[in-house]
Write a protein that holds these residues in place. Structure first.
Motif, PDB file in Angstrom:
ATOM      1  N   GLY A 264       0.795  -1.217   0.000  1.00 45.90           N
ATOM      2  CA  GLY A 264       0.000   0.000   0.000  1.00 45.90           C
ATOM      3  C   GLY A 264       0.825   1.263   0.000  1.00 45.90           C
ATOM      4  N   ALA A 265       2.123   1.151   0.351  1.00 46.89           N
ATOM      5  CA  ALA A 265       2.973   2.334   0.414  1.00 46.89           C
ATOM      6  C   ALA A 265       3.839   2.495  -0.827  1.00 46.89           C
ATOM      7  N   LEU A 266       3.623   1.683  -1.853  1.00 46.34           N
ATOM      8  CA  LEU A 266       4.486   1.742  -3.030  1.00 46.34           C
ATOM      9  C   LEU A 266       4.386   3.075  -3.770  1.00 46.34           C
ATOM     10  N   PRO A 267       3.204   3.619  -4.037  1.00 44.01           N
ATOM     11  CA  PRO A 267       3.173   4.913  -4.737  1.00 44.01           C
ATOM     12  C   PRO A 267       3.969   5.989  -4.024  1.00 44.01           C
ATOM     13  N   ALA A 268       3.858   6.067  -2.698  1.00 40.43           N
ATOM     14  CA  ALA A 268       4.616   7.072  -1.949  1.00 40.43           C
ATOM     15  C   ALA A 268       6.109   6.790  -2.016  1.00 40.43           C
ATOM     16  N   ALA A 269       6.495   5.509  -1.983  1.00 40.30           N
ATOM     17  CA  ALA A 269       7.915   5.158  -2.071  1.00 40.30           C
ATOM     18  C   ALA A 269       8.477   5.522  -3.444  1.00 40.30           C
ATOM     19  N   LEU A 270       7.689   5.302  -4.497  1.00 37.42           N
ATOM     20  CA  LEU A 270       8.137   5.677  -5.840  1.00 37.42           C
ATOM     21  C   LEU A 270       8.272   7.191  -5.965  1.00 37.42           C
ATOM     22  N   GLU A 271       7.359   7.928  -5.369  1.00 41.02           N
ATOM     23  CA  GLU A 271       7.444   9.390  -5.398  1.00 41.02           C
ATOM     24  C   GLU A 271       8.706   9.867  -4.688  1.00 41.02           C
ATOM     25  N   SER A 272       9.057   9.182  -3.588  1.00 41.96           N
ATOM     26  CA  SER A 272      10.280   9.541  -2.878  1.00 41.96           C
ATOM     27  C   SER A 272      11.508   9.291  -3.741  1.00 41.96           C
ATOM     28  N   VAL A 273      11.512   8.176  -4.496  1.00 43.16           N
ATOM     29  CA  VAL A 273      12.631   7.882  -5.394  1.00 43.16           C
ATOM     30  C   VAL A 273      12.741   8.936  -6.489  1.00 43.16           C
ATOM     31  N   VAL A 274      11.609   9.332  -7.045  1.00 42.24           N
ATOM     32  CA  VAL A 274      11.603  10.347  -8.096  1.00 42.24           C
ATOM     33  C   VAL A 274      12.128  11.670  -7.553  1.00 42.24           C
ATOM     34  N   GLU A 275      11.683  12.050  -6.361  1.00 44.55           N
ATOM     35  CA  GLU A 275      12.123  13.317  -5.778  1.00 44.55           C
ATOM     36  C   GLU A 275      13.625  13.301  -5.506  1.00 44.55           C
ATOM     37  N   HIS A 276      14.121  12.165  -5.042  1.00 45.92           N
ATOM     38  CA  HIS A 276      15.560  12.073  -4.799  1.00 45.92           C
ATOM     39  C   HIS A 276      16.338  12.193  -6.104  1.00 45.92           C
ATOM     40  N   SER A 277      15.833  11.593  -7.184  1.00 49.19           N
ATOM     41  CA  SER A 277      16.508  11.698  -8.481  1.00 49.19           C
ATOM     42  C   SER A 277      16.516  13.140  -8.973  1.00 49.19           C
ATOM     43  N   ARG A 278      15.428  13.850  -8.733  1.00 50.36           N
ATOM     44  CA  ARG A 278      15.391  15.260  -9.130  1.00 50.36           C
ATOM     45  C   ARG A 278      16.425  16.081  -8.373  1.00 50.36           C
ATOM     46  N   GLN A 279      16.662  15.744  -7.106  1.00 51.05           N
ATOM     47  CA  GLN A 279      17.635  16.488  -6.322  1.00 51.05           C
ATOM     48  C   GLN A 279      19.054  16.275  -6.830  1.00 51.05           C
ATOM     49  N   THR A 280      19.280  15.167  -7.546  1.00 50.76           N
ATOM     50  CA  THR A 280      20.615  14.928  -8.117  1.00 50.76           C
ATOM     51  C   THR A 280      20.820  15.686  -9.417  1.00 50.76           C
ATOM     52  N   GLY A 281      19.796  16.386  -9.901  1.00 47.18           N
ATOM     53  CA  GLY A 281      19.925  17.153 -11.129  1.00 47.18           C
ATOM     54  C   GLY A 281      19.262  16.527 -12.330  1.00 47.18           C
ATOM     55  N   LEU A 282      18.622  15.369 -12.180  1.00 50.06           N
ATOM     56  CA  LEU A 282      17.946  14.706 -13.294  1.00 50.06           C
ATOM     57  C   LEU A 282      16.499  15.175 -13.343  1.00 50.06           C
ATOM     58  N   ALA A 283      16.081  15.645 -14.507  1.00 51.24           N
ATOM     59  CA  ALA A 283      14.676  16.026 -14.673  1.00 51.24           C
ATOM     60  C   ALA A 283      13.863  14.765 -14.909  1.00 51.24           C
ATOM     61  N   VAL A 284      12.880  14.520 -14.042  1.00 52.21           N
ATOM     62  CA  VAL A 284      12.110  13.268 -14.093  1.00 52.21           C
ATOM     63  C   VAL A 284      10.637  13.591 -14.225  1.00 52.21           C
ATOM     64  N   THR A 285      10.006  12.924 -15.171  1.00 55.81           N
ATOM     65  CA  THR A 285       8.550  12.959 -15.304  1.00 55.81           C
ATOM     66  C   THR A 285       8.031  11.580 -14.921  1.00 55.81           C
ATOM     67  N   ALA A 286       7.149  11.508 -13.921  1.00 56.84           N
ATOM     68  CA  ALA A 286       6.686  10.222 -13.394  1.00 56.84           C
ATOM     69  C   ALA A 286       5.198  10.062 -13.631  1.00 56.84           C
ATOM     70  N   SER A 287       4.816   8.842 -13.984  1.00 54.01           N
ATOM     71  CA  SER A 287       3.408   8.469 -14.125  1.00 54.01           C
ATOM     72  C   SER A 287       3.225   7.122 -13.433  1.00 54.01           C
ATOM     73  N   VAL A 288       2.566   7.152 -12.271  1.00 48.84           N
ATOM     74  CA  VAL A 288       2.420   5.947 -11.448  1.00 48.84           C
ATOM     75  C   VAL A 288       0.938   5.624 -11.301  1.00 48.84           C
ATOM     76  N   ASP A 289       0.567   4.438 -11.708  1.00 46.33           N
ATOM     77  CA  ASP A 289      -0.807   3.971 -11.562  1.00 46.33           C
ATOM     78  C   ASP A 289      -1.087   3.755 -10.077  1.00 46.33           C
ATOM     79  N   PRO A 290      -2.096   4.420  -9.507  1.00 42.67           N
ATOM     80  CA  PRO A 290      -2.354   4.242  -8.063  1.00 42.67           C
ATOM     81  C   PRO A 290      -2.725   2.809  -7.692  1.00 42.67           C
ATOM     82  N   ARG A 291      -3.131   2.014  -8.666  1.00 43.26           N
ATOM     83  CA  ARG A 291      -3.509   0.629  -8.367  1.00 43.26           C
ATOM     84  C   ARG A 291      -2.310  -0.235  -7.990  1.00 43.26           C
TER      85      ARG A 291
END
Length: 411
Positions: free
Chosen positions: A276-303
C-alpha cells in the motif's frame, strides 16, 4: 530463498516406490478385498457348486462372514472355523468352498497383525480340520496333520511374508524421510552460515564506511553552517547527501538483520516497503533523483498499491536502479520518464532517458551489477526485462505478473 525441492529434483521419499504388495494388501483396502472375495464366492455357489436348498443357509452364513472379514478378520476366522464343523456335520456340499474362504481369511489376518490373535485364529482353523476328520484317527493321523498344515500353515506363512515385506517397505520409506529431513537441515545450516558471513562482511565493510561518511558529512554541515558566506546550494547538497547516506545505512542495518535472523526479523525489515505504500515510495525515489539534477517525469498507476510486498519491492528497486543509471549516464540536463502501470494482470515498468547530456554514444550495455541484479529479480518473479539503447538515450522495460503472492516465499 528456494528450498531444496524447488529446482526440479524430486524428494528422496518420492524415489522410494511403494511395492505392489504394500499397495495390494494395505489395511485401507481390506473391505474392497472382502467384497471381491464375496463376489468370487457367489460365483462359485451359482456356477460351480450349485448348493442344494438345504445348503443355502450355510452358504449365506459364509457370505456374511466373508464380508465381515473385511473389518473383523479374527472374529470372522473363528466363526468360519465353527461354520466348517457345522457344515461338515450337516453334510453340506460346499465345505470345500468354505475351507478356501477360511484360508483366505487367515491369510488376511496374518497380513494385518502378528501375535496372540493370529496364533489363536490359526489354532481354531486347524482344530476345525481335525474335528472334521476325527473318524480318520488314529490311523489317518499323518493325512490329517497334512491337511491341517496345508489349510492353516500355508496361509499363515504367506500372510506373514507379505506383512514383513510391507513393513520393510514402510521402514525404508521412513528412513528415506529421515534422511531427507537431515539433508534439508544440513542445507539450512549451510545457508545460515553463508548468510551470517555475508551479514558480517556487510556490517564490517560497507556499513562501517557508510556510517563514517554520515559522520563526516554531519561534521561538514556543522562547519559550513557556522560560515555565513557559504553558498546555500552547498548546504542543500550536503543535507541531501547526509539524508541519503543515513537512509542507506538504515537499509543496510535492516538487510544485516534479515541475513542474520530471517525468522525473527520484523515485518518491515524484510520488505523495506509495506503493501500500500508503493506509490509514496516511488514518489520519494523520483524526488531524490530530481535532487541529483535529473529532470524526471513520473506516471504511477495508483492501483500498484495493491501489489504484494515482493512485487512492490521489485518495482521500487527497478525504479531506483533505472533512475540512478539515467542520472549517471544521461549526463547533465538529461530528462527521464518513469511509467508504472497495471494492465492485463501484469505490472509494467518503463524508464527512458533522452541522454541529452551524454558526451558519447551509449555503450552496448551498462556496466556493473545493477542490470544483472534487476534481471535476476524479474526472472525470479516470472517476468521479463529488456534494456538497451533507444533512438535517443537509454530505455528499460520490465513486465511482472501482478498478483501471485504464493511466490513471495521464494525470496
Amino acid at each position: 530463498m528456494a528450498g531444496p525441492q524447488e529446482h526440479g529434483r524430486p524428494p528422496i521419499v518420492d524415489r522410494v516406490n511403494r511395492s505392489w504388495i504394500e499397495l495390494a494388501f494395505d489395511r485401507r483396502f481390506a473391505v474392497i478385498r472382502a467384497f471381491v472375495l464375496a463376489g468370487l464366492l457367489v460365483g462359485d455357489f451359482l456356477l460351480l457348486q450349485r448348493p442344494g436348498e438345504q445348503d443355502w443357509g450355510v452358504a449365506a452364513a459364509g457370505l456374511v462372514l466373508c464380508l465381515a472379514a473385511g473389518k473383523w478378520a479374527f472374529g470372522a476366522l473363528v466363526a468360519q472355523s465353527v461354520l466348517l464343523v457345522v457344515a461338515h456335520a450337516l453334510g453340506a456340499s460346499i465345505v470345500s468352498s468354505l475351507k478356501v474362504l477360511a484360508a483366505v481369511t487367515l491369510f488376511e489376518l496374518a497380513v494385518r497383525q502378528p501375535g496372540r490373535r493370529l496364533a489363536a485364529g490359526t489354532t481354531a482353523l486347524a482344530l476345525a480340520v481335525a474335528v472334521n476328520r476325527l473318524d480318520d484317527l488314529p490311523g489317518g493321523l499323518l493325512p490329517v496333520l497334512y491337511k491341517m498344515g496345508a489349510l492353516a500353515g500355508l496361509p499363515l506363512l504367506l500372510g506373514a511374508y507379505v506383512r514383513v515385506t510391507r513393513d520393510a517397505a514402510v521402514h525404508a520409506r521412513q528412513h528415506a524421510e529421515q534422511q531427507e529431513a537431515r539433508a534439508e537441515q544440513q542445507l539450512l545450516a549451510v545457508r545460515a552460515a553463508e548468510r551470517t558471513t555475508i551479514a558480517r562482511e556487510l556490517h564490517d565493510l560497507v556499513a562501517h564506511h557508510v556510517s563514517s561518511m554520515v559522520l563526516r558529512v554531519g561534521v561538514a554541515r556543522h562547519v559550513i553552517t557556522a560560515t555565513s558566506s557559504t553558498d546555500p546550494r552547498i548546504t542543500e547538497v550536503l543535507d541531501d547527501l547526509h539524508s541519503s547516506a543515513g537512509a542507506a545505512l538504515k537499509d543496510l542495518r535492516r538487510l544485516v538483520a534479515v541475513l542474520r535472523a530471517p525468522d525473527s526479523a520484523g515485518p518491515d525489515t524484510g520488505s523495506l516497503v509495506s503493501p500500500g505504500a508503493l506509490p509514496a515510495a516511488l514518489e520519494s525515489v523520483v524526488e531524490h533523483s530530481r535532487q541529483t539534477g535529473l529532470a524526471v517525469t513520473a506516471s504511477v498507476d495508483p492501483r500498484v498499491a495493491r501489489l504484494d510486498a515482493v512485487r512492490g519491492l521489485a518495482v521500487l528497486r527497478l525504479a531506483q536502479e533505472g533512475l540512478a543509471n539515467a542520472a549517471k549516464h544521461g549526463g547533465p540536463g538529461a530528462h527521464a520518464e518513469l511509467a508504472v502501470r497495471l494492465a492485463d494482470d501484469a505490472v509494467h515498468v518503463t524508464i527512458h532517458d533522452d541522454g541529452a547530456g551524454r558526451t558519447r554514444p551509449p555503450a552496448p550495455g551498462p556496466s556493473g551489477h545493477g542490470l544483472i541484479g534487476m534481471r535476476e529479480r524479474v526472472d525470479l518473479l516470472g517476468g521479463r526485462l529488456d534494456a538497451g539503447p533507444a533512438a535517443r538515450g537509454w530505455r528499460l522495460t520490465a513486465e511482472l505478473p501482478a498478483f501471485a503472492p504464493d511466490l513471495e516465499s521464494q525470496l
